[in-house]
Design a protein around this motif. Structure first.
Motif, PDB file in Angstrom:
ATOM      1  N   ASP A 159     -30.712 -42.055  30.181  1.00  0.00           N
ATOM      2  CA  ASP A 159     -29.593 -42.570  29.394  1.00  0.00           C
ATOM      3  C   ASP A 159     -28.895 -41.444  28.634  1.00  0.00           C
ATOM      4  O   ASP A 159     -27.664 -41.451  28.480  1.00  0.00           O
ATOM      5  CB  ASP A 159     -30.082 -43.630  28.405  1.00  0.00           C
ATOM      6  N   GLN A 160     -29.662 -40.465  28.166  1.00  0.00           N
ATOM      7  CA  GLN A 160     -29.054 -39.333  27.469  1.00  0.00           C
ATOM      8  C   GLN A 160     -28.188 -38.500  28.408  1.00  0.00           C
ATOM      9  O   GLN A 160     -27.091 -38.057  28.027  1.00  0.00           O
ATOM     10  CB  GLN A 160     -30.138 -38.465  26.830  1.00  0.00           C
ATOM     11  N   ILE A 161     -28.653 -38.292  29.636  1.00  0.00           N
ATOM     12  CA  ILE A 161     -27.841 -37.529  30.596  1.00  0.00           C
ATOM     13  C   ILE A 161     -26.550 -38.276  30.908  1.00  0.00           C
ATOM     14  O   ILE A 161     -25.471 -37.676  31.023  1.00  0.00           O
ATOM     15  CB  ILE A 161     -28.641 -37.254  31.882  1.00  0.00           C
ATOM     16  N   ALA A 162     -26.618 -39.597  31.023  1.00  0.00           N
ATOM     17  CA  ALA A 162     -25.404 -40.390  31.241  1.00  0.00           C
ATOM     18  C   ALA A 162     -24.452 -40.241  30.062  1.00  0.00           C
ATOM     19  O   ALA A 162     -23.233 -40.111  30.233  1.00  0.00           O
ATOM     20  CB  ALA A 162     -25.771 -41.854  31.460  1.00  0.00           C
ATOM     21  N   ALA A 163     -25.010 -40.249  28.845  1.00  0.00           N
ATOM     22  CA  ALA A 163     -24.178 -40.103  27.655  1.00  0.00           C
ATOM     23  C   ALA A 163     -23.545 -38.720  27.579  1.00  0.00           C
ATOM     24  O   ALA A 163     -22.363 -38.572  27.238  1.00  0.00           O
ATOM     25  CB  ALA A 163     -25.005 -40.378  26.405  1.00  0.00           C
ATOM     26  N   ALA A 164     -24.326 -37.693  27.890  1.00  0.00           N
ATOM     27  CA  ALA A 164     -23.795 -36.330  27.886  1.00  0.00           C
ATOM     28  C   ALA A 164     -22.663 -36.190  28.890  1.00  0.00           C
ATOM     29  O   ALA A 164     -21.612 -35.590  28.598  1.00  0.00           O
ATOM     30  CB  ALA A 164     -24.910 -35.334  28.198  1.00  0.00           C
ATOM     31  N   THR A 165     -22.858 -36.743  30.072  1.00  0.00           N
ATOM     32  CA  THR A 165     -21.827 -36.663  31.108  1.00  0.00           C
ATOM     33  C   THR A 165     -20.557 -37.358  30.651  1.00  0.00           C
ATOM     34  O   THR A 165     -19.440 -36.880  30.898  1.00  0.00           O
ATOM     35  CB  THR A 165     -22.347 -37.260  32.414  1.00  0.00           C
ATOM     36  N   ALA A 166     -20.689 -38.489  29.953  1.00  0.00           N
ATOM     37  CA  ALA A 166     -19.519 -39.211  29.461  1.00  0.00           C
ATOM     38  C   ALA A 166     -18.728 -38.377  28.467  1.00  0.00           C
ATOM     39  O   ALA A 166     -17.483 -38.330  28.519  1.00  0.00           O
ATOM     40  CB  ALA A 166     -19.952 -40.529  28.826  1.00  0.00           C
ATOM     41  N   VAL A 167     -19.427 -37.695  27.560  1.00  0.00           N
ATOM     42  CA  VAL A 167     -18.737 -36.886  26.551  1.00  0.00           C
ATOM     43  C   VAL A 167     -18.012 -35.716  27.216  1.00  0.00           C
ATOM     44  O   VAL A 167     -16.842 -35.419  26.894  1.00  0.00           O
ATOM     45  CB  VAL A 167     -19.727 -36.391  25.486  1.00  0.00           C
ATOM     46  N   VAL A 168     -18.678 -35.047  28.149  1.00  0.00           N
ATOM     47  CA  VAL A 168     -18.037 -33.915  28.820  1.00  0.00           C
ATOM     48  C   VAL A 168     -16.880 -34.397  29.693  1.00  0.00           C
ATOM     49  O   VAL A 168     -15.814 -33.773  29.725  1.00  0.00           O
ATOM     50  CB  VAL A 168     -19.044 -33.127  29.671  1.00  0.00           C
ATOM     51  N   ALA A 169     -17.076 -35.509  30.395  1.00  0.00           N
ATOM     52  CA  ALA A 169     -16.039 -36.025  31.294  1.00  0.00           C
ATOM     53  C   ALA A 169     -14.771 -36.388  30.548  1.00  0.00           C
ATOM     54  O   ALA A 169     -13.663 -36.319  31.112  1.00  0.00           O
ATOM     55  CB  ALA A 169     -16.570 -37.234  32.053  1.00  0.00           C
ATOM     56  N   ALA A 170     -14.905 -36.765  29.292  1.00  0.00           N
ATOM     57  CA  ALA A 170     -13.720 -37.075  28.485  1.00  0.00           C
ATOM     58  C   ALA A 170     -12.907 -35.827  28.170  1.00  0.00           C
ATOM     59  O   ALA A 170     -11.729 -35.915  27.803  1.00  0.00           O
ATOM     60  CB  ALA A 170     -14.138 -37.773  27.188  1.00  0.00           C
ATOM     61  N   ARG A 171     -13.525 -34.662  28.318  1.00  0.00           N
ATOM     62  CA  ARG A 171     -12.862 -33.399  27.999  1.00  0.00           C
ATOM     63  C   ARG A 171     -12.403 -32.641  29.233  1.00  0.00           C
ATOM     64  O   ARG A 171     -11.493 -31.792  29.130  1.00  0.00           O
ATOM     65  CB  ARG A 171     -13.819 -32.518  27.194  1.00  0.00           C
ATOM     66  N   VAL A 172     -13.048 -32.889  30.378  1.00  0.00           N
ATOM     67  CA  VAL A 172     -12.735 -32.146  31.598  1.00  0.00           C
ATOM     68  C   VAL A 172     -12.281 -33.138  32.665  1.00  0.00           C
ATOM     69  O   VAL A 172     -13.058 -34.000  33.079  1.00  0.00           O
ATOM     70  CB  VAL A 172     -13.962 -31.361  32.108  1.00  0.00           C
ATOM     71  N   PRO A 173     -11.043 -33.063  33.114  1.00  0.00           N
ATOM     72  CA  PRO A 173     -10.564 -33.998  34.136  1.00  0.00           C
ATOM     73  C   PRO A 173     -11.081 -33.650  35.521  1.00  0.00           C
ATOM     74  O   PRO A 173     -11.686 -32.596  35.738  1.00  0.00           O
ATOM     75  CB  PRO A 173      -9.045 -33.824  34.060  1.00  0.00           C
ATOM     76  N   GLY A 174     -10.845 -34.562  36.452  1.00  0.00           N
ATOM     77  CA  GLY A 174     -11.159 -34.295  37.845  1.00  0.00           C
ATOM     78  C   GLY A 174     -12.490 -34.850  38.286  1.00  0.00           C
ATOM     79  O   GLY A 174     -13.195 -35.521  37.519  1.00  0.00           O
ATOM     80  N   PRO A 175     -12.877 -34.558  39.515  1.00  0.00           N
ATOM     81  CA  PRO A 175     -14.130 -35.072  40.067  1.00  0.00           C
ATOM     82  C   PRO A 175     -15.349 -34.495  39.357  1.00  0.00           C
ATOM     83  O   PRO A 175     -15.281 -33.432  38.733  1.00  0.00           O
ATOM     84  CB  PRO A 175     -14.090 -34.636  41.531  1.00  0.00           C
ATOM     85  N   ILE A 176     -16.468 -35.206  39.467  1.00  0.00           N
ATOM     86  CA  ILE A 176     -17.721 -34.813  38.823  1.00  0.00           C
ATOM     87  C   ILE A 176     -18.795 -34.627  39.872  1.00  0.00           C
ATOM     88  O   ILE A 176     -18.985 -35.505  40.736  1.00  0.00           O
ATOM     89  CB  ILE A 176     -18.159 -35.870  37.790  1.00  0.00           C
ATOM     90  N   ARG A 177     -19.497 -33.535  39.799  1.00  0.00           N
ATOM     91  CA  ARG A 177     -20.598 -33.260  40.722  1.00  0.00           C
ATOM     92  C   ARG A 177     -21.842 -32.948  39.906  1.00  0.00           C
ATOM     93  O   ARG A 177     -21.798 -32.136  38.986  1.00  0.00           O
ATOM     94  CB  ARG A 177     -20.226 -32.124  41.673  1.00  0.00           C
ATOM     95  N   LEU A 178     -22.928 -33.611  40.255  1.00  0.00           N
ATOM     96  CA  LEU A 178     -24.173 -33.512  39.503  1.00  0.00           C
ATOM     97  C   LEU A 178     -25.182 -32.670  40.273  1.00  0.00           C
ATOM     98  O   LEU A 178     -25.433 -32.918  41.456  1.00  0.00           O
ATOM     99  CB  LEU A 178     -24.753 -34.898  39.250  1.00  0.00           C
ATOM    100  N   VAL A 179     -25.763 -31.684  39.598  1.00  0.00           N
ATOM    101  CA  VAL A 179     -26.761 -30.797  40.178  1.00  0.00           C
ATOM    102  C   VAL A 179     -27.953 -30.770  39.229  1.00  0.00           C
ATOM    103  O   VAL A 179     -27.789 -30.577  38.022  1.00  0.00           O
ATOM    104  CB  VAL A 179     -26.207 -29.367  40.362  1.00  0.00           C
ATOM    105  N   GLY A 180     -29.159 -30.976  39.748  1.00  0.00           N
ATOM    106  CA  GLY A 180     -30.334 -30.947  38.896  1.00  0.00           C
ATOM    107  C   GLY A 180     -31.532 -30.403  39.631  1.00  0.00           C
ATOM    108  O   GLY A 180     -31.650 -30.558  40.856  1.00  0.00           O
TER     109      GLY A 180
END
Length: 257
Positions: free
Chosen positions: A111-132
């Motif tokens: 849930d924290q990773i989802a929240a972090a991604t949401a905050v960053v996504a609000a600042r950076v437009p375009g597609p999202i790619r997840l690497v872990g």
């Protein structure tokens, strides 16, 4: 099978003890010359912070890199240099830390990773790619079906789990579980192998010289999702991620299709 031994990476990697200092030094050196924002909060606890690395021009999209450490150790500060490859392709890179077990459960970390991604996504437009990587591989694969509402999910268009722990069930029989506290319900709910295959492209990445259980875990996820798998020659669990620092590496190019 002795599962503690099966999941012990460092004992089978020459010079393993030197890797954390090596990573930390390379990461700190990279931050000194990178265009980056450090310790941006996305939640209430001290570890809920991310570093955001910007390319020289307007970002083409966002790569989120989630670190490993069996949900028990490390933070974002060890991996900054791995942003170099995606940055050279014109993508912004976010690296979140997260709370660790036993203070939280693995599901809460997701849930924290989802929240972090949401905050960053609000600042950076375009597609999202997840690497872990490793535990981070489980976390990004789990993001294909986040447990919490994800405003960014329609922008997700590729996932690269590297050496993922895709099935949590075996870890219930390791000594780590004293801190992980995985039970059968969580193993079922949080193991990517039990999730439907996502609608976006997935490439499972693993080193040829990794412990057999990690090769099995990678194969299990590739089989469950019917996705591409790449076995990187002469790579073990600690150096399999190093090619992210190179713009021309096969691993970096896999992020961009």
């Amino acid at each position: 099978m002795d599962l503690d031994d099966a999941y012990a990476n460092a004992a089978y990697i020459p010079g393993a003890d030197a890797y954390p200092d090596k990573w930390a030094h390379a990461a700190a050196s990279f931050r000194e010359q990178a265009l980056c924002e450090i310790d941006v909060p996305y939640g209430e606890t001290p570890r809920q912070r991310f570093d955001l690395f910007h390319p020289a021009r307007l970002a083409k999209g966002l790569v989120v890199f989630v670190h490993g450490g069996y949900w028990l150790r490390f933070d974002k500060s060890f991996w900054s240099h791995l942003a170099a490859g995606p940055l050279a392709h014109g993508w912004a890179v976010a690296m979140p830390s997260y709370d660790l077990c036993p203070d939280v459960r693995i599901a809460e970390i997701g849930d924290q990773i989802a929240a972090a991604t949401a905050v960053v996504a609000a600042r950076v437009p375009g597609p999202i790619r997840l690497v872990g990587h490793s535990a981070g591989g489980q976390l990004v694969a789990r993001m294909s079906a986040p447990r919490v509402t994800a405003s960014w999910i329609n922008r997700l268009d590729r996932i690269i789990p590297i050496s993922p722990v895709a099935d949590l069930s075996p870890l219930m029989r390791t000594s780590m579980n004293a801190d992980l506290q995985i039970d059968q319900a969580e193993a079922l709910a949080e193991s990517p192998v039990h999730l439907p295959a996502p609608s976006v492209p997935v490439t499972v990445w693993v080193g040829a010289d990794e412990r057999p259980v990690f090769l099995q875990q990678a194969q299990a996820l590739a089989d469950a999702w019917g996705c591409t798998q790449n076995i990187a020659p002469k790579k073990h669990h600690f150096d399999v991620i190093e090619d992210l620092a190179s713009p021309k590496s096969k691993l970096t190019r896999a992020i961009f299709g």
